[in-house]
Design a protein around this motif. Structure first.
Motif, PDB file in Angstrom:
ATOM      1  N   ALA A 195       0.830  -1.204   0.000  1.00 44.20           N
ATOM      2  CA  ALA A 195       0.000   0.000   0.000  1.00 44.20           C
ATOM      3  C   ALA A 195       0.865   1.255   0.000  1.00 44.20           C
ATOM      4  O   ALA A 195       0.572   2.225  -0.715  1.00 44.20           O
ATOM      5  N   ALA A 196       1.941   1.239   0.788  1.00 48.51           N
ATOM      6  CA  ALA A 196       2.830   2.404   0.831  1.00 48.51           C
ATOM      7  C   ALA A 196       3.492   2.635  -0.521  1.00 48.51           C
ATOM      8  O   ALA A 196       3.612   3.780  -0.976  1.00 48.51           O
ATOM      9  N   ASP A 197       3.921   1.571  -1.181  1.00 47.14           N
ATOM     10  CA  ASP A 197       4.522   1.724  -2.518  1.00 47.14           C
ATOM     11  C   ASP A 197       3.517   2.285  -3.513  1.00 47.14           C
ATOM     12  O   ASP A 197       3.870   3.131  -4.354  1.00 47.14           O
ATOM     13  N   ARG A 198       2.281   1.845  -3.420  1.00 49.48           N
ATOM     14  CA  ARG A 198       1.260   2.313  -4.350  1.00 49.48           C
ATOM     15  C   ARG A 198       0.937   3.785  -4.112  1.00 49.48           C
ATOM     16  O   ARG A 198       0.792   4.563  -5.061  1.00 49.48           O
ATOM     17  N   TRP A 199       0.826   4.188  -2.857  1.00 49.48           N
ATOM     18  CA  TRP A 199       0.521   5.583  -2.553  1.00 49.48           C
ATOM     19  C   TRP A 199       1.685   6.500  -2.905  1.00 49.48           C
ATOM     20  O   TRP A 199       1.486   7.615  -3.377  1.00 49.48           O
ATOM     21  N   GLU A 200       2.895   6.019  -2.658  1.00 52.72           N
ATOM     22  CA  GLU A 200       4.057   6.860  -2.965  1.00 52.72           C
ATOM     23  C   GLU A 200       4.247   7.029  -4.467  1.00 52.72           C
ATOM     24  O   GLU A 200       4.739   8.053  -4.924  1.00 52.72           O
ATOM     25  N   PRO A 205       7.475  11.777  -3.871  1.00 53.53           N
ATOM     26  CA  PRO A 205       8.436  12.818  -4.259  1.00 53.53           C
ATOM     27  C   PRO A 205       8.904  12.731  -5.703  1.00 53.53           C
ATOM     28  O   PRO A 205       9.468  13.697  -6.216  1.00 53.53           O
ATOM     29  N   LYS A 206       8.674  11.610  -6.387  1.00 53.31           N
ATOM     30  CA  LYS A 206       9.155  11.464  -7.768  1.00 53.31           C
ATOM     31  C   LYS A 206       8.124  11.895  -8.800  1.00 53.31           C
ATOM     32  O   LYS A 206       8.394  11.804 -10.000  1.00 53.31           O
ATOM     33  N   THR A 207       6.961  12.336  -8.388  1.00 54.45           N
ATOM     34  CA  THR A 207       5.942  12.773  -9.332  1.00 54.45           C
ATOM     35  C   THR A 207       6.297  14.157  -9.885  1.00 54.45           C
ATOM     36  O   THR A 207       6.997  14.944  -9.236  1.00 54.45           O
ATOM     37  N   PRO A 208       5.830  14.491 -11.087  1.00 54.74           N
ATOM     38  CA  PRO A 208       6.124  15.822 -11.646  1.00 54.74           C
ATOM     39  C   PRO A 208       5.613  16.962 -10.769  1.00 54.74           C
ATOM     40  O   PRO A 208       6.255  18.017 -10.687  1.00 54.74           O
ATOM     41  N   MET A 209       4.474  16.774 -10.115  1.00 54.13           N
ATOM     42  CA  MET A 209       3.944  17.826  -9.249  1.00 54.13           C
ATOM     43  C   MET A 209       4.881  18.089  -8.084  1.00 54.13           C
ATOM     44  O   MET A 209       5.147  19.248  -7.727  1.00 54.13           O
ATOM     45  N   TYR A 253       5.964  14.563  -0.598  1.00 52.99           N
ATOM     46  CA  TYR A 253       5.211  15.090  -1.745  1.00 52.99           C
ATOM     47  C   TYR A 253       4.990  16.587  -1.561  1.00 52.99           C
ATOM     48  O   TYR A 253       5.148  17.129  -0.470  1.00 52.99           O
ATOM     49  N   GLY A 254       4.617  17.264  -2.606  1.00 55.78           N
ATOM     50  CA  GLY A 254       4.349  18.688  -2.523  1.00 55.78           C
ATOM     51  C   GLY A 254       3.596  19.163  -3.748  1.00 55.78           C
ATOM     52  O   GLY A 254       3.570  18.499  -4.783  1.00 55.78           O
TER      53      GLY A 254
END
Length: 308
Positions: A195-200, A205-209, A253-254
């Motif tokens: 679940a943590a891997d899926r949410w991350e 932090p690696k998402t474009p946003m 995340y941000g």
């Protein structure tokens, strides 16, 4: 030596010449006008040849009618072994069948859908120990396990409310229910990690946003902390303008909706006016008696000087 190496590379002459016999067998198996021209043959072994005919059936582009003929040793008569419709090299094929349990994707479930959970699901572990029989509506019960085994089973005519929910008095499930441990299974460490891997992956932090964000969620005022071990790495977003509103987000995340990203300055306070133009000054229509330089009452001195 294997049977494949003993096959004759050269087709048998009599079998190769039996094109009309193979066509007649294909036309007998197919509908009228479906068998097309002869497109080739393949030697399957000693005195065994397969003839291929084009298929004119709509929706079967690239398929071929295959008719295998053979003859016995020292025999002059060729006979038909089998006739079948087979896909060719460029045939249009249906996608490979995938079991329903592997076809499911997040978001596929709708109102009224039921998703049976495997009794050996690695994401779950027993909520309490014991060998007592669980309640019939528990996912690990025999009734639910039998339904899981069936690929396309109907879940029973009765609703889940028809099952007996109360466990036997004195059993471990009854004691667990009395202590507040009503769940037969809880999330395992493997389930937590997946679940943590899926949410991350979705809000990490690696998402474009997050890469373009001015700051991380760990310092955002809209982050709602959660309990448990997941609270050390995740929280819930409560910013209605954020793309992650109502979602569990990684603390790393941000987004542009960070509470401290661009704090609006306070509006400037105007200076005190030199002339107060907002206040009304009263002006009497008639002057007061004591407002002039000459007294309104006559005295003896003014009478002598001729003043009136």
């Amino acid at each position: 030596m294997s049977a494949a190496t003993t096959r004759s590379r050269t087709p048998d002459r009599l079998c190769a010449e039996a094109v009309d016999l193979a066509r007649a067998a294909a036309e007998e198996a197919a509908a009228p006008g479906i068998v097309g021209e002869h497109v080739g043959l393949v030697s399957e072994g000693d005195r065994v040849v397969t003839h291929y005919f084009a298929c004119r059936e709509l929706g079967y582009r690239g398929w071929r009618w295959a008719v295998t003929v053979a003859r016995a040793s020292r025999a002059k008569i060729v006979t038909v072994d089998e006739a079948a419709l087979l896909p060719g090299p460029d045939a249009v094929l249906a996608p490979e069948w995938v079991p329903w349990s592997e076809r499911l994707r997040p978001g596929d479930m709708g109102p009224g859908d039921l998703l049976p959970t495997d009794a050996e699901d690695l994401r779950l572990e027993p909520g309490y120990s014991g060998e007592d029989e669980p309640a019939p509506n528990v996912p690990v019960s025999h009734e639910m396990a039998d339904l899981v085994e069936a690929e396309d089973a109907d879940l029973t005519a009765d609703s889940p409310a028809g099952f007996t929910v109360a466990p036997l008095r004195g059993s471990i499930p009854a004691v667990a229910e009395e202590l507040g441990m009503r769940r037969a299974r809880v999330l395992s460490r493997y389930g937590l990690h997946t679940a943590a891997d899926r949410w991350e992956e979705a809000f990490g932090p690696k998402t474009p946003m997050a890469q373009a964000a001015p700051a991380a969620c760990v310092s955002c005022g809209f982050l709602v902390p959660i309990g448990g071990s997941l609270g050390q790495a995740f929280g819930a977003c409560a910013n209605e303008f954020s793309p992650a509103d109502g979602r569990l987000v990684s603390l790393a995340y941000g987004c542009g909706g960070h509470s401290e990203a661009a704090v609006m300055p306070r509006p400037p306070q105007p200076a005190a006016p030199v002339i107060d133009e907002t206040r009304v000054d009263p002006f009497p229509l008639r002057p007061s008696s004591d407002s002039g330089s000459v007294s309104a009452t006559a005295d003896a001195d003014t009478e002598e000087l001729g003043h009136s």
